[in-house]
Design an enzyme around this catalytic site. Structure first.
Site, mmCIF file in Angstrom:
data_model
loop_
_atom_site.group_PDB
_atom_site.id
_atom_site.type_symbol
_atom_site.label_atom_id
_atom_site.label_comp_id
_atom_site.label_asym_id
_atom_site.label_seq_id
_atom_site.Cartn_x
_atom_site.Cartn_y
_atom_site.Cartn_z
ATOM 1 N N TYR A 101 32.271 75.973 -28.542
ATOM 2 C CA TYR A 101 32.342 77.248 -27.810
ATOM 3 C C TYR A 101 30.996 77.558 -27.162
ATOM 4 O O TYR A 101 29.948 77.476 -27.816
ATOM 5 C CB TYR A 101 32.707 78.375 -28.788
ATOM 6 C CG TYR A 101 32.629 79.746 -28.166
ATOM 7 C CD1 TYR A 101 33.749 80.341 -27.605
ATOM 8 C CD2 TYR A 101 31.413 80.447 -28.102
ATOM 9 C CE1 TYR A 101 33.679 81.584 -27.005
ATOM 10 C CE2 TYR A 101 31.344 81.691 -27.503
ATOM 11 C CZ TYR A 101 32.468 82.255 -26.957
ATOM 12 O OH TYR A 101 32.394 83.483 -26.347
ATOM 13 N N GLU A 189 32.693 82.498 -20.305
ATOM 14 C CA GLU A 189 32.984 81.794 -21.549
ATOM 15 C C GLU A 189 33.672 80.461 -21.285
ATOM 16 O O GLU A 189 34.529 80.362 -20.412
ATOM 17 C CB GLU A 189 33.912 82.716 -22.345
ATOM 18 C CG GLU A 189 34.175 82.335 -23.753
ATOM 19 C CD GLU A 189 35.101 83.370 -24.410
ATOM 20 O OE1 GLU A 189 34.602 84.360 -24.952
ATOM 21 O OE2 GLU A 189 36.318 83.175 -24.359
#
Ligand code: GDP
Ligand code: MN
Length: 380
Positions: A101, A189
């Site tokens: 991530y 993101e």
């Protein structure tokens, strides 16, 4: 403002982030054509303004163009968390070895952009943050200096040991920071950022939220706006001089003043209710505004009752009452209504409501108003 994955990927690509090739389709035929062009395994991905599409069945691998047609016909038209899928992104499938991530947000507390990276990628990062926060490494960036390459490298080393992969991840992290700053995003993101079996890295997913207040600087980004029915109402309200935000509860509220509107929502929550909206009708008591406000609330099928919480300052309670009566007489409303009028000309206001013969429950205090509307909505 939220944008779609394919739009976010389009931006990321310009900042040197490796994005798997692909295109958007609105029909299964288009999906098949794109899959033919890409060749090999592709991924068919629902384009909606919400995460967790994978779990909801909105992300599917397809082995060939016919399979892509099949998967697209299943995904187009489906509903994910209440949002209808109108488009799918068809991208080249990545043979995934590991998922991590990489994200950046504006952190209100430190008033800085903060990077977050985690080896626990691919899954719901909010869940990781809740249950195992130690798995997320946070790094605040000084916006004056920006992100230095060595800082990006440090972040990459939190994810990988292999120097070759670290170099790739570093490039993506730099690119993500530059994109984030240039487009005035409040969130950018990549989840998951993937290392493929052949050692290449890919931004398999992309999420961007743009700061609405920055959009004035980016007319080209404004074009990416796709208005949902809920947002349509918010835009309509803005044009009418009302500040309206739709929320998930069932108690509508009409309030004058932003501070009182916030407090009204808090008090509803305090007594166990859920507000359906934030609505500030402003300082004016123009009956037309009251009417518009009611139109917006009553056309929302989630609203099971409405609480008018009006403090008469410059706004006069009798004017608001007049507006309410005028508006309600022309409507056929069967929902429970609670009214709290206090301040300038409250006696006159209450008289007007009483004389109107409309079915309205009156309340004198904030707590009383909240408790009454909650009781009425819950069928008490
Ligand atoms: P989200 O569920 O809305 O966050 O959608 P994602 O784009 O993140 O996809 C969800 C999951 O699908 C990913 O975490 C991957 O595990 C899987 N996935 C997505 N793209 C690919 C791909 O190209 N190849 C493989 N093998 N899996 C993928
Ligand atoms: Mn994802």
């Amino acid at each position: 403002m939220k944008i779609y994955e394919y739009q976010a990927k389009g931006i990321f690509k310009n900042y040197g982030i490796p994005v798997p090739e692909g295109d958007v389709a609105e029909t299964p035929e288009q999906a098949k054509q794109i899959a033919e062009k890409l060749g090999g395994t592709v991924v068919v991905k629902a384009q909606v303004h919400i995460g967790g599409r994978g779990k909801a069945g909105g992300v599917k691998l397809a082995e060939n163009p016919d399979d892509a047609y099949e998967k697209a016909s299943k995904i187009i038209g489906m509903e994910i968390k209440g949002l209808e899928v109108k488009r799918v992104l068809i991208t080249r499938g990545v043979d995934i070895q590991s998922e991590s991530y990489i994200g950046i947000i504006i952190d209100r507390k430190s008033k800085k952009p903060v990077f977050m990276v985690s080896k626990a990628g691919g899954i719901d990062i909010e869940q990781v943050a809740r249950e195992t926060p130690e798995k997320i490494y946070k790094f605040p960036v000084d916006p004056v200096y920006g992100l230095f390459p060595h800082q990006a490298r440090l972040l990459a080393y939190k994810l990988y040991d292999d120097p070759k992969i670290v170099k790739e991840a570093q490039k993506t992290i730099m690119g993500l920071y530059n994109a984030f700053i240039s487009i005035d995003a409040s969130l950018a993101e990549i989840n998951p950022f993937v290392v493929a079996k052949d050692g290449k890295t890919w931004a398999v997913d992309a999420k961007v939220v743009l700061d609405d207040n920055g959009l004035i600087k980016h007319p080209e980004l404004e074009k990416l706006r796709d208005v949902t029915p809920a947002e349509e109402k918010e835009i309509m309200a803005k044009k009418m001089g009302l500040s309206y935000i739709r929320l998930n509860g069932d108690i509508g509220c009409v309030v004058n003043g932003a501070g009182l509107a916030m407090t009204t929502m808090d008090v509803i929550k305090h007594f166990g209710g859920e507000p359906a909206n934030f609505l500030d009708i402003g300082g004016s008591s123009n009956p037309e505004k009251v009417k518009n406000a009611m139109n917006i609330l009553f056309s929302d099928k989630h609203v099971k009752g409405v609480w008018f919480n009006i403090f008469g300052g410059i706004t006069r309670c009798d004017d608001v009452a007049k507006g309410m009566v005028e508006a309600l007489k022309g409507m056929n409303i069967s929902l429970p209504l609670v009214v709290r009028l206090t301040g300038t000309n409250e006696t006159e206001g209450k008289e007007i409501l009483k004389a109107s013969g409309l079915s309205i429950t009156s309340a004198d205090t904030m707590s009383e108003g909240a408790q009454k509307i909650i009781q009425l909505v819950r069928g008490g």
